[in-house]
Design a protein around this motif. Sequence first.
Motif, PDB file in Angstrom:
ATOM      1  N   THR A 133       0.842  -1.189   0.000  1.00  0.00           N
ATOM      2  CA  THR A 133       0.000   0.000   0.000  1.00  0.00           C
ATOM      3  C   THR A 133       0.877   1.238   0.000  1.00  0.00           C
ATOM      4  N   PHE A 134       0.290   2.376  -0.255  1.00  0.00           N
ATOM      5  CA  PHE A 134       0.976   3.654  -0.103  1.00  0.00           C
ATOM      6  C   PHE A 134      -0.080   4.737   0.068  1.00  0.00           C
ATOM      7  N   TRP A 135       0.364   5.891   0.558  1.00  0.00           N
ATOM      8  CA  TRP A 135      -0.527   7.040   0.663  1.00  0.00           C
ATOM      9  C   TRP A 135       0.285   8.297   0.442  1.00  0.00           C
ATOM     10  N   MET A 136      -0.425   9.384   0.185  1.00  0.00           N
ATOM     11  CA  MET A 136       0.191  10.668  -0.104  1.00  0.00           C
ATOM     12  C   MET A 136      -0.105  11.634   1.026  1.00  0.00           C
ATOM     13  N   ASN A 137       0.765  12.640   1.161  1.00  0.00           N
ATOM     14  CA  ASN A 137       0.527  13.665   2.169  1.00  0.00           C
ATOM     15  C   ASN A 137       1.158  14.971   1.709  1.00  0.00           C
ATOM     16  N   ASN A 138       0.515  16.087   2.047  1.00  0.00           N
ATOM     17  CA  ASN A 138       1.082  17.408   1.779  1.00  0.00           C
ATOM     18  C   ASN A 138       0.938  18.319   2.992  1.00  0.00           C
ATOM     19  N   SER A 139       0.649  17.721   4.143  1.00  0.00           N
ATOM     20  CA  SER A 139       0.558  18.499   5.379  1.00  0.00           C
ATOM     21  C   SER A 139       1.503  17.888   6.414  1.00  0.00           C
ATOM     22  N   VAL A 140       1.667  18.586   7.515  1.00  0.00           N
ATOM     23  CA  VAL A 140       2.580  18.140   8.570  1.00  0.00           C
ATOM     24  C   VAL A 140       1.819  18.102   9.889  1.00  0.00           C
ATOM     25  N   GLU A 141       1.910  16.969  10.577  1.00  0.00           N
ATOM     26  CA  GLU A 141       1.286  16.830  11.888  1.00  0.00           C
ATOM     27  C   GLU A 141       2.245  17.357  12.959  1.00  0.00           C
ATOM     28  N   ASP A 142       1.708  17.745  14.117  1.00  0.00           N
ATOM     29  CA  ASP A 142       2.521  18.336  15.173  1.00  0.00           C
ATOM     30  C   ASP A 142       3.682  17.445  15.604  1.00  0.00           C
ATOM     31  N   TRP A 143       3.464  16.126  15.741  1.00  0.00           N
ATOM     32  CA  TRP A 143       4.527  15.228  16.217  1.00  0.00           C
ATOM     33  C   TRP A 143       5.704  15.171  15.245  1.00  0.00           C
ATOM     34  N   GLU A 144       5.466  15.476  13.964  1.00  0.00           N
ATOM     35  CA  GLU A 144       6.538  15.434  12.964  1.00  0.00           C
ATOM     36  C   GLU A 144       7.497  16.616  13.088  1.00  0.00           C
ATOM     37  N   LYS A 145       7.095  17.660  13.800  1.00  0.00           N
ATOM     38  CA  LYS A 145       7.908  18.866  13.909  1.00  0.00           C
ATOM     39  C   LYS A 145       9.047  18.710  14.917  1.00  0.00           C
ATOM     40  N   ASP A 146       8.955  17.705  15.795  1.00  0.00           N
ATOM     41  CA  ASP A 146       9.982  17.467  16.809  1.00  0.00           C
ATOM     42  C   ASP A 146      10.812  16.246  16.417  1.00  0.00           C
ATOM     43  N   THR A 147      11.893  16.010  17.152  1.00  0.00           N
ATOM     44  CA  THR A 147      12.685  14.809  16.936  1.00  0.00           C
ATOM     45  C   THR A 147      11.794  13.597  17.170  1.00  0.00           C
ATOM     46  N   HIS A 148      11.843  12.652  16.236  1.00  0.00           N
ATOM     47  CA  HIS A 148      10.974  11.476  16.336  1.00  0.00           C
ATOM     48  C   HIS A 148      11.604  10.305  15.576  1.00  0.00           C
ATOM     49  N   LYS A 149      11.219   9.124  15.968  1.00  0.00           N
ATOM     50  CA  LYS A 149      11.648   7.940  15.231  1.00  0.00           C
ATOM     51  C   LYS A 149      10.599   7.657  14.152  1.00  0.00           C
ATOM     52  N   ALA A 150      10.991   6.887  13.158  1.00  0.00           N
ATOM     53  CA  ALA A 150      10.047   6.516  12.106  1.00  0.00           C
ATOM     54  C   ALA A 150       8.957   5.627  12.701  1.00  0.00           C
ATOM     55  N   PRO A 151       7.713   5.836  12.324  1.00  0.00           N
ATOM     56  CA  PRO A 151       6.624   5.017  12.865  1.00  0.00           C
ATOM     57  C   PRO A 151       6.614   3.586  12.315  1.00  0.00           C
ATOM     58  N   ARG A 152       7.328   3.369  11.234  1.00  0.00           N
ATOM     59  CA  ARG A 152       7.422   2.049  10.589  1.00  0.00           C
ATOM     60  C   ARG A 152       8.561   2.134   9.570  1.00  0.00           C
ATOM     61  N   ARG A 153       9.054   1.007   9.095  1.00  0.00           N
ATOM     62  CA  ARG A 153      10.013   0.998   7.993  1.00  0.00           C
ATOM     63  C   ARG A 153       9.251   1.386   6.732  1.00  0.00           C
ATOM     64  N   GLN A 154       9.721   2.432   6.052  1.00  0.00           N
ATOM     65  CA  GLN A 154       8.985   2.902   4.887  1.00  0.00           C
ATOM     66  C   GLN A 154       9.873   3.700   3.947  1.00  0.00           C
ATOM     67  N   TYR A 155       9.491   3.672   2.680  1.00  0.00           N
ATOM     68  CA  TYR A 155      10.077   4.566   1.692  1.00  0.00           C
ATOM     69  C   TYR A 155       9.301   5.862   1.775  1.00  0.00           C
TER      70      TYR A 155
END
Length: 164
Positions: A75-97
């Motif tokens: 599967t895949f999905w698209m995004n053009n917005s940013v969620e609040d948690w993405e603005k801080d240091t974070h680990k990847a939520p899953r292995r992904q391209y």
Amino acid sequence: MKKFVQSAMVAIVMVASFNAKANDKIANDGKNDPVKVVKEEESSIPAIRLISKPDGSSSFEVGTIKCLQHLNTSTFWMNNSVEDWEKDTHKAPRRQYVVTLKGRIKFKVTDGSTFIVKPGTVLLAEDTSGKGHSWEMEDEDDNTWVRLYIPITEGKEDFFVPNK
């Protein structure tokens, strides 16, 4: 549906390849240029892989992914917005391209090293444990990051080939 996803993946790889060839080089933070557009006869696309190290820090590797490689995804999905948690240091939520279609993003890992992802480079987000990474928009005038998230099937190969 599976045929559609496979066709979409091939199209994404072809678009990324075209964008990579249109750029004369893809650079990191200016200290050196570890990622360069791959020669056409090699049929690979530049890639950068975020990784978690045993001590909990994050780092990155520069390499490629072979063109027309059938990837382990469903599967895949698209995004053009940013969620609040993405603005801080974070680990990847899953292995992904993460395939950037628009925007220039400056990523930073634990030791302060940075690299830039722009269209034509595939990001493999595989720092799923530890401290993770941070990022910021490189172009302040155009604050748009359009991207595809393509999760890697659990336990399957990512087909990343590190540079020598």
